[in-house]
Write an enzyme that holds these catalytic residues in place. Structure first.
Site, PDB file in Angstrom:
ATOM      1  CD  GLN A  48      -0.753  -0.823   3.636  1.00  0.00           C
ATOM      2  OE1 GLN A  48      -1.982  -0.961   3.663  1.00  0.00           O
ATOM      3  NE2 GLN A  48       0.026  -1.365   4.571  1.00  0.00           N
ATOM      4  CG  HIS A  79      -6.444   2.505  18.558  1.00  0.00           C
ATOM      5  ND1 HIS A  79      -5.856   3.660  18.086  1.00  0.00           N
ATOM      6  CD2 HIS A  79      -6.343   1.601  17.558  1.00  0.00           C
ATOM      7  CE1 HIS A  79      -5.387   3.438  16.880  1.00  0.00           C
ATOM      8  NE2 HIS A  79      -5.672   2.200  16.520  1.00  0.00           N
ATOM      9  CG  ASP A 103      -2.391   1.780  14.429  1.00  0.00           C
ATOM     10  OD1 ASP A 103      -3.042   1.251  13.508  1.00  0.00           O
ATOM     11  OD2 ASP A 103      -2.746   1.751  15.613  1.00  0.00           O
ATOM     12  CD  GLU A 123       0.585  -4.099   9.583  1.00  0.00           C
ATOM     13  OE1 GLU A 123      -0.375  -3.636  10.229  1.00  0.00           O
ATOM     14  OE2 GLU A 123       0.623  -4.153   8.339  1.00  0.00           O
ATOM     15  N   GLY A 155      -2.304 -11.965   7.787  1.00  0.00           N
ATOM     16  CA  GLY A 155      -3.128 -12.528   8.857  1.00  0.00           C
ATOM     17  C   GLY A 155      -3.997 -13.681   8.385  1.00  0.00           C
ATOM     18  CG  ASP A 172      -6.686  -2.344  14.305  1.00  0.00           C
ATOM     19  OD1 ASP A 172      -5.767  -1.908  15.048  1.00  0.00           O
ATOM     20  OD2 ASP A 172      -7.384  -1.619  13.586  1.00  0.00           O
ATOM     21  CB  SER A 173      -8.991  -4.964   8.715  1.00  0.00           C
ATOM     22  OG  SER A 173     -10.312  -4.458   8.645  1.00  0.00           O
ATOM     23  CG  ASP A 175     -11.775   1.634   4.551  1.00  0.00           C
ATOM     24  OD1 ASP A 175     -11.446   2.775   4.181  1.00  0.00           O
ATOM     25  OD2 ASP A 175     -12.371   1.408   5.620  1.00  0.00           O
ATOM     26  N   PRO A 179      -4.508  -5.841   0.411  1.00  0.00           N
ATOM     27  CG  PRO A 179      -2.768  -5.385   1.920  1.00  0.00           C
ATOM     28  CD  PRO A 179      -3.469  -4.844   0.710  1.00  0.00           C
TER      29      PRO A 179
END
Ligand code: SAM
Length: 295
Positions: A48, A79, A103, A123, A155, A172-173, A175, A179
């Site tokens: 990305q 979060h 992050d 990640e 993942g 915790d993806s 949009d 990937p």
């Protein structure tokens, strides 16, 4: 009364110096623009495009492939809500898997629970973690904790074959692009379900009902195939498309409302800026149009 000199709001846009805006162009003919001072970082990885900006009113901003992932100003909302709702639903969470979340914000919140013994963070893009450590130290603050183990891989592949391991899995993806498309598909949810132990809970960010209503319907029907308890909950994140984000909670045993003990929250509520025991309950109250999506 705010001093006039502090906030000079009478400068017409056109004559503001450095009239530079970052704009996220959403899929529903809407856009979100944040006025930024400059770009701090940009890198296109095999997965990305990562961009980081210094904004005027939202602190630093991270975007992946042009979509806002987090801003310093409001990341605490997302979060806290992705982590504390499942972790206070489970009576004693010790082993947590986070998929995505490079992050570090979800990891930071998970480690506020004293029962946690291990967090695995999977990640796909190491560059996100590297950039977060440099530009968002208060978000990535706990990625070097001894209880955290980071794997840089997909993942989707990671959960394949895992059986009965985790108390909680957080998806915790971003949009559903690039990937992350596979993180919204049944085969992945099925593998993640198997990776949970018998009292396990999964929470996934499930997008906005104003932007991805059909995706929410799809997630709901898939989760109901595997979990006896499936609930959606909401949070308001000003810098996400439509300002509303939903989360889906799938649980093999514990109910997020019936099995919730509000007294547990007192231990860490002082360190939280959004989540509390009342928000926990209220976030599951869904408006009619959302309930209708789930029928
Ligand atoms: N936590 C942020 C927020 O506040 O919304 C957004 C999520 S985080 C930045 C999303 C992460 O998921 C990204 O770092 C991205 O690289 C990662 N990711 C995307 N697809 C993935 C996959 N298949 N496996 C693992 N990580 C993935």
């Amino acid at each position: 009364m705010q001093e006039k000199s502090e906030v000079n709001t009478d400068i017409p846009n056109s004559s503001r110096k450095q009239d530079y805006w970052f704009t996220e162009y959403g899929p529903t003919n809407t856009a979100i623009s944040l006025r930024v001072k400059y770009k701090l970082f940009e890198k296109t990885t095999p997965y990305q495009k990562i961009e980081i900006f210094e904004s005027y009113d939202h602190g630093r901003v991270m975007a992946l492939d042009g979509f806002i992932m987090l801003t310093e100003k409001d990341e605490f909302i997302y979060h806290e809500m992705i982590a504390h709702v499942p972790l206070f639903t489970h009576p004693e969470p010790t082993y947590v898997l986070v998929i995505g979340g490079g992050d570090g914000g979800a990891v930071r919140e998970i480690l506020k629970h004293e029962t946690i013994k291990k967090v695995e963070l999977v990640e796909i893009d190491e560059e996100v973690v590297n950039a977060a450590k440099i530009y968002f130290p208060q978000v990535a603050s706990h990625l070097d904790d001894d209880r955290v183990e980071i794997s840089f891989q997909d993942g989707i592949e990671f959960v394949k074959g895992k059986k009965g391991v985790y108390d909680v899995i957080l998806i915790d993806s971003p949009d559903p692009i690039g990937p992350a498309v596979g993180l919204f598909e049944e085969s992945f949810y099925k593998d993640a379900f198997s990776a949970l132990n018998d009292s396990g809970i999964i929470v996934a960010q499930a997008e906005s009902p104003f932007v991805f209503p059909d995706l929410i319907k799809q997630i709901n029907s898939i989760f109901k195939k595997y979990f006896p308890i499936v609930r959606f909950y909401l949070a308001n994140v000003p810098t996400y498309a439509s300002g509303v984000i939903s989360f889906v909670l799938g649980s093999k045993k514990f109910d997020p409302i019936k099995d919730f003990n509000p007294n547990r929250v007192k231990k860490i509520v002082q360190s939280l800026r959004y989540y509390n025991d009342k928000i926990h309950i209220a976030s599951f109250a869904l408006p009619n149009f959302f309930e209708n999506l789930l029928k």
